[in-house]
Design a protein around this motif. Structure first.
Motif, mmCIF file in Angstrom:
data_model
loop_
_atom_site.group_PDB
_atom_site.id
_atom_site.type_symbol
_atom_site.label_atom_id
_atom_site.label_comp_id
_atom_site.label_asym_id
_atom_site.label_seq_id
_atom_site.Cartn_x
_atom_site.Cartn_y
_atom_site.Cartn_z
ATOM 1 N N UNK A 151 11.453 60.346 8.109
ATOM 2 C CA UNK A 151 10.439 61.350 8.445
ATOM 3 C C UNK A 151 10.288 62.343 7.293
ATOM 4 N N UNK A 152 11.426 62.812 6.775
ATOM 5 C CA UNK A 152 11.427 63.756 5.654
ATOM 6 C C UNK A 152 10.785 63.132 4.422
ATOM 7 N N UNK A 153 11.081 61.860 4.182
ATOM 8 C CA UNK A 153 10.506 61.131 3.049
ATOM 9 C C UNK A 153 8.978 61.132 3.134
ATOM 10 N N UNK A 154 8.458 60.818 4.306
ATOM 11 C CA UNK A 154 7.006 60.791 4.494
ATOM 12 C C UNK A 154 6.389 62.174 4.255
ATOM 13 N N UNK A 155 7.047 63.216 4.747
ATOM 14 C CA UNK A 155 6.542 64.579 4.539
ATOM 15 C C UNK A 155 6.534 64.954 3.057
ATOM 16 N N UNK A 202 20.989 64.621 -5.756
ATOM 17 C CA UNK A 202 20.276 65.351 -4.707
ATOM 18 C C UNK A 202 20.542 64.598 -3.413
ATOM 19 N N UNK A 203 21.270 65.231 -2.500
ATOM 20 C CA UNK A 203 21.614 64.595 -1.234
ATOM 21 C C UNK A 203 21.093 65.385 -0.057
ATOM 22 N N UNK A 204 20.900 64.681 1.054
ATOM 23 C CA UNK A 204 20.412 65.334 2.271
ATOM 24 C C UNK A 204 21.153 64.765 3.476
ATOM 25 N N UNK A 205 21.717 65.653 4.261
ATOM 26 C CA UNK A 205 22.401 65.277 5.490
ATOM 27 C C UNK A 205 21.350 64.929 6.540
ATOM 28 N N UNK A 206 21.692 64.056 7.457
ATOM 29 C CA UNK A 206 20.777 63.743 8.550
ATOM 30 C C UNK A 206 20.722 62.255 8.844
ATOM 31 N N UNK A 207 20.172 61.946 9.993
ATOM 32 C CA UNK A 207 20.073 60.555 10.443
ATOM 33 C C UNK A 207 19.090 59.768 9.574
ATOM 34 N N UNK A 208 19.167 58.453 9.673
ATOM 35 C CA UNK A 208 18.214 57.608 8.938
ATOM 36 C C UNK A 208 16.784 57.888 9.386
ATOM 37 N N UNK A 209 16.610 58.101 10.684
ATOM 38 C CA UNK A 209 15.272 58.404 11.205
ATOM 39 C C UNK A 209 14.757 59.717 10.608
ATOM 40 N N UNK A 210 15.615 60.716 10.531
ATOM 41 C CA UNK A 210 15.220 62.000 9.952
ATOM 42 C C UNK A 210 14.940 61.858 8.459
ATOM 43 N N UNK A 255 20.850 71.856 6.198
ATOM 44 C CA UNK A 255 20.479 72.714 7.330
ATOM 45 C C UNK A 255 19.914 71.996 8.546
ATOM 46 N N UNK A 256 19.307 70.834 8.390
ATOM 47 C CA UNK A 256 18.614 70.137 9.483
ATOM 48 C C UNK A 256 17.388 70.913 9.953
ATOM 49 N N UNK A 257 16.828 71.747 9.108
ATOM 50 C CA UNK A 257 15.656 72.549 9.470
ATOM 51 C C UNK A 257 14.627 72.397 8.353
ATOM 52 N N UNK A 258 13.472 71.804 8.698
ATOM 53 C CA UNK A 258 12.453 71.508 7.687
ATOM 54 C C UNK A 258 11.980 72.723 6.905
ATOM 55 N N UNK A 259 11.981 73.904 7.536
ATOM 56 C CA UNK A 259 11.485 75.076 6.801
ATOM 57 C C UNK A 259 12.403 75.448 5.633
ATOM 58 N N UNK A 269 12.934 58.755 -4.192
ATOM 59 C CA UNK A 269 14.026 57.781 -4.247
ATOM 60 C C UNK A 269 15.301 58.378 -4.839
ATOM 61 N N UNK A 270 15.205 59.506 -5.513
ATOM 62 C CA UNK A 270 16.404 60.190 -6.039
ATOM 63 C C UNK A 270 17.279 60.763 -4.929
ATOM 64 N N UNK A 271 16.704 60.994 -3.769
ATOM 65 C CA UNK A 271 17.443 61.638 -2.680
ATOM 66 C C UNK A 271 18.433 60.653 -2.071
ATOM 67 N N UNK A 272 19.692 61.033 -2.050
ATOM 68 C CA UNK A 272 20.730 60.261 -1.368
ATOM 69 C C UNK A 272 20.732 60.733 0.079
ATOM 70 N N UNK A 273 20.106 59.955 0.938
ATOM 71 C CA UNK A 273 20.036 60.380 2.314
ATOM 72 C C UNK A 273 19.998 59.187 3.248
ATOM 73 N N UNK A 274 20.828 59.144 4.237
ATOM 74 C CA UNK A 274 21.867 60.120 4.502
ATOM 75 C C UNK A 274 22.905 60.135 3.366
ATOM 76 N N UNK A 275 23.360 61.313 3.016
ATOM 77 C CA UNK A 275 24.295 61.421 1.895
ATOM 78 C C UNK A 275 25.720 61.108 2.339
ATOM 79 N N UNK A 276 26.504 60.669 1.364
ATOM 80 C CA UNK A 276 27.907 60.360 1.613
ATOM 81 C C UNK A 276 28.194 58.876 1.520
#
Length: 141
Positions: A76-80, A65-73, A44-48, A92-99
């Motif tokens: 940021x998401x990782x820190x949150x 578990x994958x997440x679309x988005x830029x490396x910068x995003x 979604x690209x929406x934190x909520x 570390x399980x999150x494949x992000x950016x995925x693909x």
């Protein structure tokens, strides 16, 4: 496919979905009950939506578990997620950016790269070129 926003979870937009769930992330995961054969991709690209779904996904046995988005995003998401109490190991399980890096430019190519990564992870393969692979071409699942 699940989205809390009913205007996005429609047959017109996603005609091939087996099921459309208009639910918040935690409700959708409770409905689906992901297991070791489940791949979860956050788009979604929406934190909520993304953060609660990622937090809940990390408590499941989903193999991907994958997440679309830029490396910068992603950073940021990782820190949150870490601030919210997720462990380094879980995040570390999150494949992000995925693909896989196939040079995808269109939405269809991006979807193909994500699906290719999911299949590679499921088969415990690196997702490289077959020409360079030292293992069997067809994985035994």
């Amino acid at each position: 496919m699940a989205d809390a926003r009913g205007r996005f979870a429609t047959r017109e937009r996603i005609p091939d979905a087996d099921e459309l769930l208009v639910q918040w992330p935690d409700e959708a995961l409770a409905t689906v009950q992901p297991d070791y054969a489940t791949a979860i991709v956050v788009l979604t690209h929406d934190d909520k939506f993304d953060l609660p779904l990622l937090q809940a996904a990390l408590t499941t046995n989903a193999f991907y578990v994958g997440a679309l988005g830029s490396r910068r995003n992603q950073e940021r998401r990782r820190e949150l997620l870490l601030e919210a109490g997720a462990s380094e190991e879980d995040v570390d399980r999150i494949a992000g950016p995925c693909g896989l890096d196939i040079g995808a430019e269109s939405p269809e190519e991006t979807a193909l790269s994500i699906l290719a990564e999911i299949l590679a992870v499921r088969a415990a393969r690196p997702g490289g070129r077959l020409k360079e692979a030292k293992t069997r071409i067809h994985a035994r699942l």
